[in-house]
Design an enzyme around this catalytic site. Structure first.
Site, PDB file in Angstrom:
ATOM      1  N   ARG A  19     -17.381  12.148  -2.152  1.00  0.00           N
ATOM      2  CA  ARG A  19     -17.653  11.588  -3.482  1.00  0.00           C
ATOM      3  C   ARG A  19     -16.508  11.851  -4.457  1.00  0.00           C
ATOM      4  NH1 ARG A  19     -22.463  13.125  -1.363  1.00  0.00           N
ATOM      5  NH2 ARG A  19     -22.150  15.218  -2.163  1.00  0.00           N
TER       6      ARG A  19
ATOM      7  N   GLU B  99     -22.534  28.841   5.093  1.00  0.00           N
ATOM      8  CA  GLU B  99     -23.670  29.751   5.287  1.00  0.00           C
ATOM      9  C   GLU B  99     -23.766  30.134   6.769  1.00  0.00           C
ATOM     10  OE1 GLU B  99     -27.141  27.977   3.686  1.00  0.00           O
ATOM     11  OE2 GLU B  99     -28.393  29.735   4.096  1.00  0.00           O
TER      12      GLU B  99
END
Ligand code: AMP
Length: 172
Positions: free
Chosen positions: A61, A98
């Site tokens: 984006r 993560e």
């Protein structure tokens, strides 16, 4: 011209996407509205320091926002991509997720010494992506003079990972 408030009112929160517990900030309604998209590009361009001579756009984006703002400025756009997408010699930077790790790449020849860079993306979350982008540009010999984001998830403290000034149009 639409105001920043008008533009940001179009952002849609999508709960539990892409996984449970994450609220995804969907900016596609802005892109689908020509007046809103033009206003957003203008606001981003007007808030970029004058000395910036290249924009670095983070996949994907960031590509859209930086490309639109570049049309209001006298600058080019450098694509910072996921691994294996750029065809020529690249510089890459690994960063922790993560679970596991990921990489960002730029074309080796894209940055010249002392380029003044603004790094563009839609959302600053944990800051892992932006931190990797800053390291990569610095290693390539560029100077990051600004990060510019539409949305910052302030509670994740992503900006604490970044050395360069951060401008976020909305902080949540
Ligand atoms: P981070 O590395 O955690 O700061 O994540 C930043 C990248 O993930 C950006 O390229 C964002 O587009 C995307 N991202 C992270 N969290 C969100 C969210 N809640 N909504 C939309 N995009 C997100």
């Amino acid at each position: 011209m639409m105001t920043l408030e008008d533009v940001t009112s179009l952002i849609v929160d999508v709960k539990d996407f892409p996984k449970p517990g994450i609220t995804f900030k969907d900016i596609t309604p802005i892109l689908e509205n020509s007046e809103a998209f033009r206003a957003l590009a203008t606001i981003f361009a007007q808030n970029t320091p004058k000395q910036v001579n290249k924009l670095v756009a983070i996949e994907s984006r960031g590509f859209i926002l930086a490309s639109a703002m570049a049309q209001h400025m006298n600058v080019g756009v450098i694509l910072m991509r996921k691994p294996g997408k750029l065809p020529r010699k690249t510089l890459s930077q690994t960063y922790q997720l993560e679970y596991g790790e990921d990489q960002l790449e730029i074309h080796d020849h894209s940055i010249e010494n002392d380029d003044s860079i603004a790094i563009i993306d839609d959302v600053l979350a944990t800051g892992g992506t932006a931190e990797a982008a800053e390291k990569l540009i610095t290693r390539a010999g560029g100077r990051v003079v600004q990060f510019q984001f539409l949305i910052e998830l302030g509670f994740l403290k992503g900006r604490d990972k970044l050395s360069s000034p951060v401008l976020s149009h909305i902080v949540l």
